[in-house]
Design a protein around this motif. Structure first.
Motif, short mmCIF file in Angstrom:
data_model
loop_
_atom_site.label_atom_id
_atom_site.label_comp_id
_atom_site.label_asym_id
_atom_site.label_seq_id
_atom_site.Cartn_x
_atom_site.Cartn_y
_atom_site.Cartn_z
N ILE A 49 -49.07 -60.33 40.78
CA ILE A 49 -49.68 -60.08 39.47
C ILE A 49 -50.46 -61.29 38.97
O ILE A 49 -50.11 -62.44 39.22
N SER A 50 -51.55 -61.01 38.28
CA SER A 50 -52.37 -62.02 37.60
C SER A 50 -52.90 -63.11 38.53
O SER A 50 -53.21 -64.22 38.07
N ILE A 76 -55.69 -65.01 40.76
CA ILE A 76 -57.14 -65.22 40.65
C ILE A 76 -57.67 -65.55 42.04
O ILE A 76 -57.21 -66.50 42.67
N LEU A 77 -58.64 -64.78 42.51
CA LEU A 77 -59.24 -65.03 43.82
C LEU A 77 -60.69 -65.47 43.63
O LEU A 77 -61.50 -64.73 43.06
N LEU A 78 -61.04 -66.66 44.11
CA LEU A 78 -62.41 -67.14 44.00
C LEU A 78 -63.29 -66.47 45.07
O LEU A 78 -62.79 -65.84 46.00
N SER A 89 -47.42 -64.48 42.51
CA SER A 89 -47.94 -64.16 41.17
C SER A 89 -48.55 -65.37 40.48
O SER A 89 -47.99 -66.45 40.50
N GLY A 90 -49.70 -65.17 39.88
CA GLY A 90 -50.34 -66.19 39.07
C GLY A 90 -51.10 -67.24 39.86
O GLY A 90 -51.74 -68.11 39.27
N ALA A 91 -51.08 -67.17 41.17
CA ALA A 91 -51.75 -68.19 41.98
C ALA A 91 -53.26 -68.17 41.75
O ALA A 91 -53.86 -67.12 41.53
N LEU A 92 -53.86 -69.36 41.84
CA LEU A 92 -55.32 -69.51 41.83
C LEU A 92 -55.72 -69.83 43.27
O LEU A 92 -55.45 -70.92 43.77
N ILE A 96 -47.56 -67.45 53.30
CA ILE A 96 -47.21 -67.25 51.91
C ILE A 96 -47.80 -68.41 51.13
O ILE A 96 -47.59 -69.57 51.48
N GLY A 118 -49.08 -71.22 43.66
CA GLY A 118 -49.47 -72.39 42.87
C GLY A 118 -50.89 -72.36 42.36
O GLY A 118 -51.63 -71.40 42.55
N PHE A 119 -51.22 -73.50 41.73
CA PHE A 119 -52.46 -73.58 40.98
C PHE A 119 -53.08 -74.94 41.21
O PHE A 119 -52.72 -75.90 40.53
#
Lengths: 260, 260, 260
Positions: free
Chosen positions: A211-212, A214-216, A229-232, A242, A245-246
């Motif tokens: 969830i949430s 972000i894929l560049l 979840s939440g990874a950038l 696997i 993180g951000f």
């Protein structure tokens, strides 16, 4: 007070009403046991297969094929044709809704989209032009797909995700709620920058995105990789890895017993 | 060109039209001073209370109770019954919209939901089956609730939030815009993994969740805790604590004067 | 079984139907070559300009001006007037849709909004009261704007973004998909805290905000600044600077050749 109405226009629409109540254009073919609500509207050059159901206020635009037993629910629009960028291709290719597909209420499917057999597109979702979805896939509610994107078979894209244009999503991919993908390194709207061919990420067979996330743009998520979840995600993700993180880093490998 | 229409079906619907114009099924009870737009449609076994208003193209499905002075706005659907997983429970329990509740335009409330007295559900929102909302609560616009979730009284859930299924949200909780919750540790779609009972987070009395927060499954947000905007919450949050970051860590305590 | 209908109400609506089929109130002025679908509904004190198009089930409420050649698509509502906080201002100011503007399907524009010339508002979007959008701007799909916000000219706000109330967005700003802004430092819903005047961020001329960015309240994003995708912006961003991270930090300067 002036109350001039567009008499001609209104009259034309009234004339095209059928006995069953719904409106239809030219070259419309309707199959056996199809149910068409009296408030539905059908354009020109449309094929409605056997057993198809069109709900209340459904709008089928021109050049649409709806295959047998598909169900189009209330207020959905199929073959929406008021496009930002008119290209000749849109005049040539039909919009296709596959056999036994389900399009839920208020959803808008743009012209030239193809929806595969047994695929569901849930409520209030928008699929822009040139979105192709395979068979047995599910697109959630309130999803935005910017188009020019190929989505495979048995794919699950959950609610409120936003797919930038020009993506490839292979078979058996799982995308959780509110995942967003970009397709341009730098916003160029209205700017004097060299034109870049926008390109979204590629998501390979069986990858899973939390969830949430972000894929560049332009990155590749490898086969059966798992993004927490939440990874950038700013760079390619190797197959079966696997990441979290951000920005996202590799933290492990998908165990054999979880693989497809 | 073939133009066979489903004559029987169309005829049936025309027959069920009432003098006022709207369509209604069997065992429909309509209260005093109720206003029903001529384009609305009502199913079987429905009770419409005194002073209820049903807007344009509103669809009330079977087994629905709408209590007095509730307002259902244009294009909303109440008791939506085309469910993914058909279970017997859906046949037994009615959908209930409480007294003085407001359901705004284009919103879809699934079968077996219960909406409390004075509660508002805003535009373009989807509440799936077995969502129960208490009294004096507000669900924002473009919200997705996956169902099997109990939401308390005086709760505010802001726009574009995505609530995974199987959650508990207690009274006076505040959830800001674009908060997303998960209900499965690992996506298992199409995989040969042991079946896990999905379980979303529990949000205790008076907790406050900032914009774009991510809540992982099974965690508990303690009473009146405050989660800062954008936090990724991966574990339980103690009562009255303030957490922030990615992943979220405790950074303070909610002062006495801010408590309920 | 009781089946009392609200006869008076239903009759009133039937009476107000026009020859062309659509419903209209008092003091309605309709321009030349306007096309109004027979299922549309128009309130009192409305001006429909020359060449305007109103689609199926469009609802135009009271005190609305739609300027020439604007197009309002199916199921859109203009001048929605069932407000949370009724203020006298709403009685005085009209809702204005500019010349050649496009409002796509299912979108709701609240009372007192002003939409500029050539501006588009895409599908399933909600603009609450006192949202003012300049000319040649685009608001994406599934966007939520909480109102009391001024958006400039040639602005692009992409799909699924959530704009908290009381913002200023200057000309030529670019906001990518799923950007969310807050307008309160701490949620005060139902609490005994001093009333704070909520104030969202200010986004200066030509600034660019990446996908899934979070903007906290009261901050200022400087002229032509660039905020990287996923950033959590907690403080002011200087003009022409590039920021990224969680929380966002300055990492560079927008090069001269990218400036407007």
């Amino acid at each position: 007070m002036r109350t001039t109405r567009a008499h001609g226009e209104v009259e034309r629409m009234v004339k095209s009403e059928r006995a069953g109540g719904y409106k239809a254009g030219k070259d419309v073919e309707i199959g056996k046991r199809a149910f068409i609500d009296s408030t539905a509207s059908i354009g020109n050059n449309v094929v409605i297969g056997d057993g198809v159901q069109l709900g209340r206020n459904v709008v089928i635009k021109d050049n649409v094929v709806i295959k047998k037993n598909a169900m189009i629910e209330d207020n959905a629009t199929i073959g929406y044709d008021h496009l930002t960028k008119k290209k000749k291709i849109y005049e040539e290719y039909p919009t296709i809704i596959g056999e036994n597909a389900l399009i839920r209420t208020n959803t808008v499917i743009y012209k030239t989209c193809k929806i595969g057999k047994n695929t569901w597109v849930n409520h209030n979702t928008i699929l822009r032009e040139n979105t192709e979805v395979g068979h047995d896939s599910t697109i959630g509610n309130l999803v935005m797909c910017e188009g020019y994107t190929k989505i495979g078979n048995q794919v699950a894209i959950h609610s409120q995700s936003g797919l930038g244009g020009n993506m490839i999503i292979e078979d058996k991919v799982f995308i959780a709620t509110n995942v967003v993908t970009a397709n341009g390194r730098r916003p160029t709207y209205l700017r004097n920058m060299p034109a870049i061919k926008d390109k979204g990420p590629i998501i390979r067979y069986g990858a899973r995105i939390g969830i949430s996330v972000i894929l560049l743009p332009e990155i590749e998520i490898g086969r059966e990789a798992l993004v927490a979840s939440g990874a950038l995600v700013t760079r390619d993700v190797p197959p079966f890895s696997i990441v979290m993180g951000f920005p996202a880093k590799v933290v492990g490998t998908v165990p054999e017993e979880e693989r497809l």
